[in-house]
Design a protein around this motif. Sequence first.
Motif, PDB file in Angstrom:
ATOM      1  N   ASN A 172       0.928  -1.633   0.049  1.00  0.00           N
ATOM      2  CA  ASN A 172       0.098  -0.185   0.311  1.00  0.00           C
ATOM      3  C   ASN A 172       1.032   0.941   0.446  1.00  0.00           C
ATOM      4  OD1 ASN A 172      -1.523   2.098   1.460  1.00  0.00           O
ATOM      5  ND2 ASN A 172      -2.536   1.306   1.407  1.00  0.00           N
ATOM      6  N   ALA A 173       0.736   2.381  -1.228  1.00  0.00           N
ATOM      7  CA  ALA A 173       1.428   3.278  -1.696  1.00  0.00           C
ATOM      8  C   ALA A 173       1.204   4.449   0.094  1.00  0.00           C
ATOM      9  CB  ALA A 173       1.466   3.718  -2.682  1.00  0.00           C
ATOM     10  N   SER A 174      -0.254   4.316   0.349  1.00  0.00           N
ATOM     11  CA  SER A 174       0.028   5.243   1.708  1.00  0.00           C
ATOM     12  C   SER A 174       0.269   4.748   2.635  1.00  0.00           C
ATOM     13  CB  SER A 174      -1.389   5.818   0.972  1.00  0.00           C
ATOM     14  OG  SER A 174      -2.331   4.643   2.559  1.00  0.00           O
ATOM     15  N   LEU A 175       0.542   3.571   2.965  1.00  0.00           N
ATOM     16  CA  LEU A 175       0.794   2.906   3.800  1.00  0.00           C
ATOM     17  C   LEU A 175       2.463   3.160   4.420  1.00  0.00           C
ATOM     18  CD1 LEU A 175       0.695   1.434   6.876  1.00  0.00           C
ATOM     19  CD2 LEU A 175       0.652  -0.487   5.469  1.00  0.00           C
ATOM     20  N   SER A 176       3.308   3.272   3.027  1.00  0.00           N
ATOM     21  CA  SER A 176       4.881   3.386   2.569  1.00  0.00           C
ATOM     22  C   SER A 176       4.918   4.679   3.236  1.00  0.00           C
ATOM     23  CB  SER A 176       5.074   2.913   1.418  1.00  0.00           C
ATOM     24  OG  SER A 176       6.580   3.182   1.130  1.00  0.00           O
ATOM     25  N   GLU A 177       4.239   5.486   2.442  1.00  0.00           N
ATOM     26  CA  GLU A 177       3.968   6.795   3.175  1.00  0.00           C
ATOM     27  C   GLU A 177       4.082   7.431   4.769  1.00  0.00           C
ATOM     28  OE1 GLU A 177       1.608   9.345   0.589  1.00  0.00           O
ATOM     29  OE2 GLU A 177       2.858   8.424  -1.490  1.00  0.00           O
ATOM     30  N   LEU A 178       3.088   6.583   4.961  1.00  0.00           N
ATOM     31  CA  LEU A 178       3.343   7.029   6.434  1.00  0.00           C
ATOM     32  C   LEU A 178       4.516   6.128   7.137  1.00  0.00           C
ATOM     33  CD1 LEU A 178       1.577   8.029   9.018  1.00  0.00           C
ATOM     34  CD2 LEU A 178       0.452   5.255   8.997  1.00  0.00           C
ATOM     35  N   LEU A 179       4.470   5.032   6.806  1.00  0.00           N
ATOM     36  CA  LEU A 179       5.958   5.021   7.827  1.00  0.00           C
ATOM     37  C   LEU A 179       7.111   5.517   7.600  1.00  0.00           C
ATOM     38  CD1 LEU A 179       5.157   0.835   6.744  1.00  0.00           C
ATOM     39  CD2 LEU A 179       4.674   2.234   9.559  1.00  0.00           C
ATOM     40  N   LEU A 180       7.447   5.640   6.104  1.00  0.00           N
ATOM     41  CA  LEU A 180       8.773   6.817   5.759  1.00  0.00           C
ATOM     42  C   LEU A 180       8.624   8.051   7.062  1.00  0.00           C
ATOM     43  CD1 LEU A 180       9.304   6.273   2.236  1.00  0.00           C
ATOM     44  CD2 LEU A 180      10.943   6.120   4.250  1.00  0.00           C
ATOM     45  N   ARG A 181       7.316   8.542   6.209  1.00  0.00           N
ATOM     46  CA  ARG A 181       7.554  10.377   7.549  1.00  0.00           C
ATOM     47  C   ARG A 181       7.418   9.477   8.729  1.00  0.00           C
ATOM     48  NH1 ARG A 181       7.341  12.897  10.569  1.00  0.00           N
ATOM     49  NH2 ARG A 181       6.135  14.871  11.308  1.00  0.00           N
ATOM     50  N   ILE A 182       6.901   8.484   9.623  1.00  0.00           N
ATOM     51  CA  ILE A 182       7.340   8.792  10.806  1.00  0.00           C
ATOM     52  C   ILE A 182       8.499   8.168  11.343  1.00  0.00           C
ATOM     53  CG2 ILE A 182       6.788   6.567  12.713  1.00  0.00           C
ATOM     54  CD1 ILE A 182       4.386   5.894  11.786  1.00  0.00           C
ATOM     55  N   GLY A 183       9.677   7.078  10.323  1.00  0.00           N
ATOM     56  CA  GLY A 183      10.766   7.752  10.287  1.00  0.00           C
ATOM     57  C   GLY A 183      11.577   8.351  10.457  1.00  0.00           C
ATOM     58  N   GLN A 184      11.230   9.274  10.298  1.00  0.00           N
ATOM     59  CA  GLN A 184      11.854  11.024   9.310  1.00  0.00           C
ATOM     60  C   GLN A 184      11.556  11.551  10.855  1.00  0.00           C
ATOM     61  OE1 GLN A 184       9.449  12.793   6.756  1.00  0.00           O
ATOM     62  NE2 GLN A 184      10.540  12.544   5.010  1.00  0.00           N
ATOM     63  N   ASP A 185      10.644  11.553  11.777  1.00  0.00           N
ATOM     64  CA  ASP A 185      11.358  11.590  13.567  1.00  0.00           C
ATOM     65  C   ASP A 185      11.576  11.106  13.723  1.00  0.00           C
ATOM     66  OD1 ASP A 185       8.549  13.906  12.557  1.00  0.00           O
ATOM     67  OD2 ASP A 185       7.354  12.156  14.098  1.00  0.00           O
ATOM     68  N   GLU A 186      12.161   9.725  13.641  1.00  0.00           N
ATOM     69  CA  GLU A 186      12.680   8.927  14.322  1.00  0.00           C
ATOM     70  C   GLU A 186      14.037   9.584  14.448  1.00  0.00           C
ATOM     71  OE1 GLU A 186      11.475   7.564  15.979  1.00  0.00           O
ATOM     72  OE2 GLU A 186       9.673   6.178  15.896  1.00  0.00           O
ATOM     73  N   GLU A 187      14.461  10.247  13.223  1.00  0.00           N
ATOM     74  CA  GLU A 187      15.493  10.679  12.501  1.00  0.00           C
ATOM     75  C   GLU A 187      16.025  11.771  13.752  1.00  0.00           C
ATOM     76  OE1 GLU A 187      15.159  10.738   8.778  1.00  0.00           O
ATOM     77  OE2 GLU A 187      16.629   8.644   8.031  1.00  0.00           O
ATOM     78  N   LEU A 188      14.756  12.505  13.483  1.00  0.00           N
ATOM     79  CA  LEU A 188      15.408  13.771  14.525  1.00  0.00           C
ATOM     80  C   LEU A 188      15.374  13.413  15.866  1.00  0.00           C
ATOM     81  CD1 LEU A 188      14.909  17.246  14.663  1.00  0.00           C
ATOM     82  CD2 LEU A 188      12.496  16.359  15.263  1.00  0.00           C
ATOM     83  N   HIS A 189      15.089  12.477  16.083  1.00  0.00           N
ATOM     84  CA  HIS A 189      15.516  12.126  17.760  1.00  0.00           C
ATOM     85  C   HIS A 189      16.585  11.979  17.640  1.00  0.00           C
ATOM     86  CE1 HIS A 189      10.227  11.071  17.904  1.00  0.00           C
ATOM     87  NE2 HIS A 189      11.140  11.815  17.773  1.00  0.00           N
ATOM     88  N   ILE A 190      17.650  10.756  16.586  1.00  0.00           N
ATOM     89  CA  ILE A 190      18.776  10.455  16.695  1.00  0.00           C
ATOM     90  C   ILE A 190      19.085  12.129  17.198  1.00  0.00           C
ATOM     91  CG2 ILE A 190      21.083   9.740  15.366  1.00  0.00           C
ATOM     92  CD1 ILE A 190      18.617   7.917  14.260  1.00  0.00           C
ATOM     93  N   GLU A 191      19.008  12.944  16.756  1.00  0.00           N
ATOM     94  CA  GLU A 191      19.997  14.282  15.919  1.00  0.00           C
ATOM     95  C   GLU A 191      19.913  14.784  17.327  1.00  0.00           C
ATOM     96  OE1 GLU A 191      19.200  19.005  13.820  1.00  0.00           O
ATOM     97  OE2 GLU A 191      19.286  16.632  12.789  1.00  0.00           O
ATOM     98  N   ILE A 192      19.061  15.238  18.592  1.00  0.00           N
ATOM     99  CA  ILE A 192      18.405  15.472  19.466  1.00  0.00           C
ATOM    100  C   ILE A 192      18.714  14.789  20.179  1.00  0.00           C
ATOM    101  CG2 ILE A 192      16.853  16.564  20.847  1.00  0.00           C
ATOM    102  CD1 ILE A 192      14.685  16.828  18.680  1.00  0.00           C
ATOM    103  N   LEU A 193      19.026  13.718  20.297  1.00  0.00           N
ATOM    104  CA  LEU A 193      19.524  12.742  21.459  1.00  0.00           C
ATOM    105  C   LEU A 193      21.096  12.814  21.657  1.00  0.00           C
ATOM    106  CD1 LEU A 193      17.858   9.937  20.853  1.00  0.00           C
ATOM    107  CD2 LEU A 193      17.284  11.619  23.182  1.00  0.00           C
ATOM    108  N   GLY A 194      21.156  13.435  20.389  1.00  0.00           N
ATOM    109  CA  GLY A 194      23.515  12.920  19.664  1.00  0.00           C
ATOM    110  C   GLY A 194      23.165  14.699  20.310  1.00  0.00           C
ATOM    111  N   GLU A 195      22.912  15.470  20.331  1.00  0.00           N
ATOM    112  CA  GLU A 195      23.361  16.226  20.942  1.00  0.00           C
ATOM    113  C   GLU A 195      23.025  16.063  22.258  1.00  0.00           C
ATOM    114  OE1 GLU A 195      20.511  19.755  19.230  1.00  0.00           O
ATOM    115  OE2 GLU A 195      21.683  20.057  17.092  1.00  0.00           O
ATOM    116  N   LEU A 196      22.123  16.009  23.256  1.00  0.00           N
ATOM    117  CA  LEU A 196      21.990  16.087  24.468  1.00  0.00           C
ATOM    118  C   LEU A 196      22.980  15.492  24.908  1.00  0.00           C
ATOM    119  CD1 LEU A 196      20.264  16.728  26.428  1.00  0.00           C
ATOM    120  CD2 LEU A 196      18.309  15.039  26.249  1.00  0.00           C
ATOM    121  N   LEU A 197      23.800  14.210  24.652  1.00  0.00           N
ATOM    122  CA  LEU A 197      24.364  13.579  25.012  1.00  0.00           C
ATOM    123  C   LEU A 197      25.744  14.151  24.835  1.00  0.00           C
ATOM    124  CD1 LEU A 197      25.691  10.679  26.053  1.00  0.00           C
ATOM    125  CD2 LEU A 197      25.800  10.411  22.954  1.00  0.00           C
TER     126      LEU A 197
END
Length: 163
Positions: free
Chosen positions: A133-158
């Motif tokens: 399902n293409a729309s599900l794929s888009e949703l999963l990629l969008r959620i993954g973008q937030d997870e990438e932001l979390h890596i950046e934020i956590l790295g700066e905090l660490l």
Amino acid sequence: MNTKYALDTPYPQLRGACSPCDIKMLMDLYAGRASELTSITQYLYEHYVIDGLDDNVSECVLGIAKVEMYHHSLLGEAIVKMGGDPIMGGSTCFWSGSNLKYTQNPICFLQNSINAEKLAVSNYRRAAACVKNASLSELLLRIGQDEELHIEILGELLESITN
């Protein structure tokens, strides 16, 4: 979602149907061993043990936990919409508190969280490439973008607490 712990871009709406295999994959992201449910409870645990000791770390892990809760709700709603049952478990077993890493050392738990977020990004990308399902794929990629932001934020905090 209006928070500094999520990107300011919309989450795609689901359209169409999903296969049983797609739903199985969603279950693992939703409430499997390395899932949104695990992330939520891990971050809440970290918030509880650091609260009052380090306000920056406490506020950060709580803020990220709230974004993970939103991801969990998006996945749960997708599971139901696609004909699945959003039980608190992945495709092979029920969720367990033994999925968490119970360390009270903020350096250790931030390192663990960065590694967990990297795994989440990988899991979301893999799932997005596999679902039909293409729309599900888009949703999963969008959620993954937030997870990438979390890596950046956590790295700066660490970095800020180790310097």
